[in-house]
Each structure stands twice: as structure tokens, then as C-alpha cells.
Motif scaffolding. Structure first.
Motif, PDB file in Angstrom:
ATOM      1  N   VAL A 135     -17.765  11.883 -17.341  1.00  0.00           N
ATOM      2  CA  VAL A 135     -18.848  12.066 -16.379  1.00  0.00           C
ATOM      3  C   VAL A 135     -18.677  13.465 -15.792  1.00  0.00           C
ATOM      4  O   VAL A 135     -17.553  13.862 -15.468  1.00  0.00           O
ATOM      5  CB  VAL A 135     -18.769  10.999 -15.256  1.00  0.00           C
ATOM      6  CG1 VAL A 135     -19.779  11.292 -14.156  1.00  0.00           C
ATOM      7  CG2 VAL A 135     -18.985   9.602 -15.829  1.00  0.00           C
ATOM      8  N   VAL A 136     -19.767  14.199 -15.709  1.00  0.00           N
ATOM      9  CA  VAL A 136     -19.716  15.522 -15.086  1.00  0.00           C
ATOM     10  C   VAL A 136     -20.462  15.436 -13.760  1.00  0.00           C
ATOM     11  O   VAL A 136     -21.625  15.028 -13.726  1.00  0.00           O
ATOM     12  CB  VAL A 136     -20.360  16.601 -15.993  1.00  0.00           C
ATOM     13  CG1 VAL A 136     -20.300  17.970 -15.317  1.00  0.00           C
ATOM     14  CG2 VAL A 136     -19.658  16.652 -17.350  1.00  0.00           C
ATOM     15  N   VAL A 137     -19.760  15.770 -12.683  1.00  0.00           N
ATOM     16  CA  VAL A 137     -20.401  15.801 -11.368  1.00  0.00           C
ATOM     17  C   VAL A 137     -20.447  17.257 -10.941  1.00  0.00           C
ATOM     18  O   VAL A 137     -19.403  17.900 -10.807  1.00  0.00           O
ATOM     19  CB  VAL A 137     -19.628  14.959 -10.327  1.00  0.00           C
ATOM     20  CG1 VAL A 137     -20.431  14.897  -9.026  1.00  0.00           C
ATOM     21  CG2 VAL A 137     -19.357  13.559 -10.855  1.00  0.00           C
ATOM     22  N   ASP A 138     -21.669  17.749 -10.752  1.00  0.00           N
ATOM     23  CA  ASP A 138     -21.894  19.186 -10.547  1.00  0.00           C
ATOM     24  C   ASP A 138     -21.237  19.893 -11.738  1.00  0.00           C
ATOM     25  O   ASP A 138     -21.610  19.647 -12.855  1.00  0.00           O
ATOM     26  CB  ASP A 138     -21.378  19.627  -9.179  1.00  0.00           C
ATOM     27  CG  ASP A 138     -22.089  18.860  -8.048  1.00  0.00           C
ATOM     28  OD1 ASP A 138     -23.221  18.403  -8.270  1.00  0.00           O
ATOM     29  OD2 ASP A 138     -21.501  18.694  -6.975  1.00  0.00           O
ATOM     30  N   ASN A 139     -20.201  20.700 -11.518  1.00  0.00           N
ATOM     31  CA  ASN A 139     -19.539  21.324 -12.671  1.00  0.00           C
ATOM     32  C   ASN A 139     -18.142  20.775 -12.905  1.00  0.00           C
ATOM     33  O   ASN A 139     -17.348  21.375 -13.619  1.00  0.00           O
ATOM     34  CB  ASN A 139     -19.462  22.850 -12.480  1.00  0.00           C
ATOM     35  CG  ASN A 139     -20.807  23.491 -12.714  1.00  0.00           C
ATOM     36  OD1 ASN A 139     -21.534  23.107 -13.627  1.00  0.00           O
ATOM     37  ND2 ASN A 139     -21.155  24.445 -11.880  1.00  0.00           N
TER      38      ASN A 139
END
Ligand code: FES
Length: 170
Positions: A135-139
């Protein structure tokens, strides 16, 4: 910013994007990408302006804008959660992670929470398959995301406690 100012800002941004492309129907997708890149989403006023510029009915702009997952019709949240649904992640629990985020945030994929804190999207492979499900949250990349980690991830970003995490591509 009031509604009128917001609309004017949108139209101004779209005008600048239109200036980069010839008024040809085949430029529709690149135009949508450009406008979304500038605004973060595709507001109705922007799509109407694009349709008028290309000389096509509005439905021809709405069609691809609503069909392709990459296009967003609502403003993104302060934090963008992107659940990888590439093959490796999907096979090892990507869907379960996505379902967990949907439940915890109370929104469906492609939507933004009412407080505009988070938006949730699914994406294709982000290039970190060894960490699946990713999962990518923001960068920031979160690897091996199980349902038990979902609350912690949301909390860490809700509280702005996101320093020191591994940035995507670093
Ligand atoms: S499939 Fe998810 S990072 Fe490659």
C-alpha cells in the motif's frame, strides 16, 4: 476560496492545459491526464470545458473519465491511500487489504472520506512486489499490509506521524 473563485481557478487551469493540445478528439485522454495532473481530479466544469474545446458532446468526455480507474471525479483527500492490485499483491492479500481500508475508512475505492482526510484508490504494480501486499500512502510504501496493520497505518497518517517512513523509489 469561495465557489466562484474555485470555479474560476479551475477554468483558468483547464485553459492553460488546453493551450498545450490541438483541438483533436484523439487528444482527449492526454488532456484529461493533464487536467487531473494539475487539479488532482476532474471536476464537471473542467470536463465541460474540454468537451467544448474538442467540439464533442459532454458524454464523450464523461465516458472515459468514469470508465478508467486512473481518473478521479472527486477532489483527493489530504492523504492518498493506494492499494496495489498488481498480480503479486492481489495473489497475496491485496483485495483483503483493500476491503479492510474500505471498512475502516467507511468509503469505497475511488472515494474520499467526508472530512477530506483520506482518499482510497487501487493501482497497478508499484514495483515493490517483494513486499506484497503493498500500500502506498502519499509517497510512503507500506509493505506486507495485513488487516491488523490497517488501523495503525490510518492512525499514523491521521495524526501526521508519518516521518521516517520509507519513501517510494528511495
Ligand atoms: S504487484 Fe504490487 S508491487 Fe508489484
Amino acid at each position: 476560496m469561495c465557489k466562484v473563485e474555485e470555479r474560476e481557478a479551475i477554468l483558468e487551469t483547464v485553459s492553460a492545459a488546453l493551450a498545450k493540445f490541438e483541438a483533436k478528439r484523439e487528444n482527449l485522454i492526454p488532456l484529461l491526464q493533464e487536467v487531473q495532473g494539475q487539479l488532482g481530479y476532474l471536476p464537471p466544469a473542467a470536463m465541460a470545458q474540454i468537451a467544448a474545446y474538442l467540439g464533442v458532446p459532454a458524454v464523450e468526455v464523461y465516458g472515459p473519465a468514469t470508465f478508467y480507474n486512473d481518473f478521479r471525479l472527486h477532489p483527493p483527500g489530504e492523504h492518498q491511500i493506494k492499494v496495489c492490485m498488481g498480480t503479486a499483491c492481489y495473489m497475496i492479500g491485496g483485495q483483503i487489504a483493500l476491503d479492510s481500508f474500505e471498512r475502516r475508512l467507511g468509503i469505497k475505492v475511488g472515494k474520499t472520506t467526508p472530512d477530506r482526510k483520506f482518499s482510497l484508490d487501487q493501482v497497478a504494480c508499484v514495483g515493490c512486489c517483494a513486499l506484497a501486499p503493498v500500500v502506498v500512502v502519499d509517497n510512503y510504501v507500506e509493505g506486507r499490509v495485513t488487516p491488523t496493520r490497517v488501523d495503525g497505518i490510518i492512525l499514523s497518517f491521521a495524526e501526521g506521524n508519518d516521518k521516517g517512513k520509507e519513501k517510494k523509489g528511495t
